[in-house]
Design a protein around this motif. Structure first.
Motif, PDB file in Angstrom:
ATOM      1  N   HIS A  76     -14.019   4.695  -3.951  1.00  0.00           N
ATOM      2  CA  HIS A  76     -14.685   3.990  -2.860  1.00  0.00           C
ATOM      3  C   HIS A  76     -14.781   4.844  -1.594  1.00  0.00           C
ATOM      4  N   GLN A  77     -13.741   5.636  -1.313  1.00  0.00           N
ATOM      5  CA  GLN A  77     -13.772   6.454  -0.098  1.00  0.00           C
ATOM      6  C   GLN A  77     -14.598   7.727  -0.289  1.00  0.00           C
ATOM      7  N   ASP A  78     -14.441   8.377  -1.435  1.00  0.00           N
ATOM      8  CA  ASP A  78     -15.087   9.677  -1.632  1.00  0.00           C
ATOM      9  C   ASP A  78     -16.522   9.532  -2.152  1.00  0.00           C
ATOM     10  N   ARG A  91       0.825  -1.217   0.000  1.00  0.00           N
ATOM     11  CA  ARG A  91       0.000   0.000   0.000  1.00  0.00           C
ATOM     12  C   ARG A  91       0.857   1.263   0.000  1.00  0.00           C
ATOM     13  N   CYS A  92       1.881   1.268   0.841  1.00  0.00           N
ATOM     14  CA  CYS A  92       2.682   2.488   0.941  1.00  0.00           C
ATOM     15  C   CYS A  92       3.440   2.760  -0.348  1.00  0.00           C
ATOM     16  N   PRO A  97      -4.617   6.598   4.030  1.00  0.00           N
ATOM     17  CA  PRO A  97      -4.845   5.815   5.255  1.00  0.00           C
ATOM     18  C   PRO A  97      -6.255   5.239   5.280  1.00  0.00           C
ATOM     19  N   TYR A  98      -6.422   4.137   5.966  1.00  0.00           N
ATOM     20  CA  TYR A  98      -7.735   3.556   6.230  1.00  0.00           C
ATOM     21  C   TYR A  98      -8.508   4.524   7.123  1.00  0.00           C
ATOM     22  N   ASP A 142     -14.736   3.022   4.174  1.00  0.00           N
ATOM     23  CA  ASP A 142     -13.500   3.260   4.932  1.00  0.00           C
ATOM     24  C   ASP A 142     -12.260   3.071   4.063  1.00  0.00           C
ATOM     25  N   ASP A 143     -12.376   2.234   3.061  1.00  0.00           N
ATOM     26  CA  ASP A 143     -11.220   1.939   2.180  1.00  0.00           C
ATOM     27  C   ASP A 143     -11.762   1.246   0.940  1.00  0.00           C
ATOM     28  N   ILE A 144     -10.891   0.714   0.096  1.00  0.00           N
ATOM     29  CA  ILE A 144     -11.355  -0.123  -1.005  1.00  0.00           C
ATOM     30  C   ILE A 144     -12.265  -1.195  -0.416  1.00  0.00           C
ATOM     31  N   GLY A 145     -13.427  -1.360  -1.019  1.00  0.00           N
ATOM     32  CA  GLY A 145     -14.493  -2.122  -0.363  1.00  0.00           C
ATOM     33  C   GLY A 145     -14.125  -3.532   0.053  1.00  0.00           C
TER      34      GLY A 145
END
Length: 341
Positions: free
Chosen positions: A330-332, A279-280, A286-287, A337-340
């Motif tokens: 997914h977040q916006d 991820r980084c 961030p989650y 909270d994150d990718i579903g």
């Protein structure tokens, strides 16, 4: 880095680029010196046409620090991180072989290409793990870059072993490119690296050759050969003044066991397992909130198509953009909270 090497190759130099790399510290370990000899003196001023800033960068990238074997890491266009030292010494051995070089005899018949890239590092890592306790990590870890598009700082995710992921990747590339160069004829080094890492024109059309390093390394080396090379390297380290203390009181059966375990573990981690872009590294946000962490063994793993299945990404830059786009949607838009998945 490729641009710096291209600049060096555009002007006659006192030292070929791989030899210059050794002068800057790319080959400072006992076995590497046994194969390639003592490095030449470091130039007192930047070789033309490099600027002082470019020379300082190259010096920083090639300086070997045994306490920080990941130092000098660079982010490759395929999304993996690698160190330049084992890459350049592997290339130098390949070029020497292509020119008819008769390498020094390394008892018991060690392969110089593997000796300067991976077998010494593997043997040393497992010897240190045995002498310092079983909690010492022998392979890895990976790390994170501070910025995907303009990476400057690389931070490991855990305390380093003598073979962090960056060194393993550089070593595998050094083996593959060294073996290729030994066959000749050989292009300029900058051109070789542009093609291998996919920094040239048309990289959107297909994956860079470097993305297949794990499969190609496994096909070229294999478990039996790697085990033989690590065991042979341990026998060489046993008689070297600077390393023989690591093998004091160790019998042949134990040496063979270390070599077998080192080869098995390395191939499992860096050949049998796929390369995972963390991820980084692809620039995840961030989650949101507090995630519920999974525990082993995992109940399921999700493999999902890219956000445009009809136009799949083919290199790190476009794949990283696709991941960030999915996460943003997914977040916006969805408010998750994150990718579903």
């Amino acid at each position: 880095v490729v641009q710096l090497l291209e600049a060096l190759e555009s002007t006659p130099q006192d030292l070929p680029v791989p030899t210059l790399g050794r002068a800057l510290g790319a080959c400072s370990t006992p076995a590497c010196r046994a194969v390639l000899g003592d490095p030449p003196p470091m130039p007192t001023s930047p070789p033309p046409p490099l600027t002082p800033a470019q020379w300082a960068l190259l010096t920083q990238l090639l300086h070997h620090d045994p306490d920080a074997p990941h130092s000098g890491a660079v982010l490759a266009p395929d999304g993996t991180t690698l160190t330049l030292g084992p890459l350049l010494v592997g290339i130098e051995v390949g070029l020497k072989r292509a020119s008819g070089w008769h390498h020094p005899t390394l008892e018991p018949g060690l392969d110089p290409l593997l000796a300067v890239t991976i077998s010494e590092a593997l043997g040393t890592s497992y010897l240190l793990a045995g002498s310092l306790g079983t909690n010492l990590t022998t392979l890895g870890p990976d790390g994170c870059w501070d910025d995907v598009d303009a990476p400057q700082s690389y931070t490991l995710l855990a305390p380093p072993s003598p073979i962090p992921d960056a060194l393993a990747n550089g070593a595998m590339d050094g083996v593959l490119l060294g073996a290729r160069l030994a066959q000749g004829p050989n292009p300029p080094l900058a051109e070789l690296l542009r093609v291998y890492y996919g920094t040239g024109v048309g990289t959107e059309l297909g994956r860079a050759p470097s993305s297949a390093r794990r499969r190609e390394f496994g096909a070229l080396v294999g478990a039996e050969k790697l085990e033989k090379e690590v065991v042979g390297m341990l026998e060489l380290l046993r008689v070297m003044p600077t390393t023989r203390r690591l093998l004091e009181g160790m019998g042949q059966e134990e040496v063979v066991g270390i070599g077998r375990r080192a080869a098995r573990d390395f191939l499992e981690v860096y050949v049998e397992c796929p390369a995972i872009i963390s991820r980084c590294t692809w620039g995840a946000r961030p989650y949101r909130g507090t995630p519920t962490l999974l525990t082993l063994p995992l109940a399921s793993v999700y493999i999902h198509h890219t956000f445009e299945p009809s136009a799949p990404c083919a290199n790190f830059a476009s794949c990283a953009r696709a991941m960030r786009s999915m996460q943003s949607f997914h977040q916006d838009a969805r408010g998750w909270d994150d990718i579903g998945y």
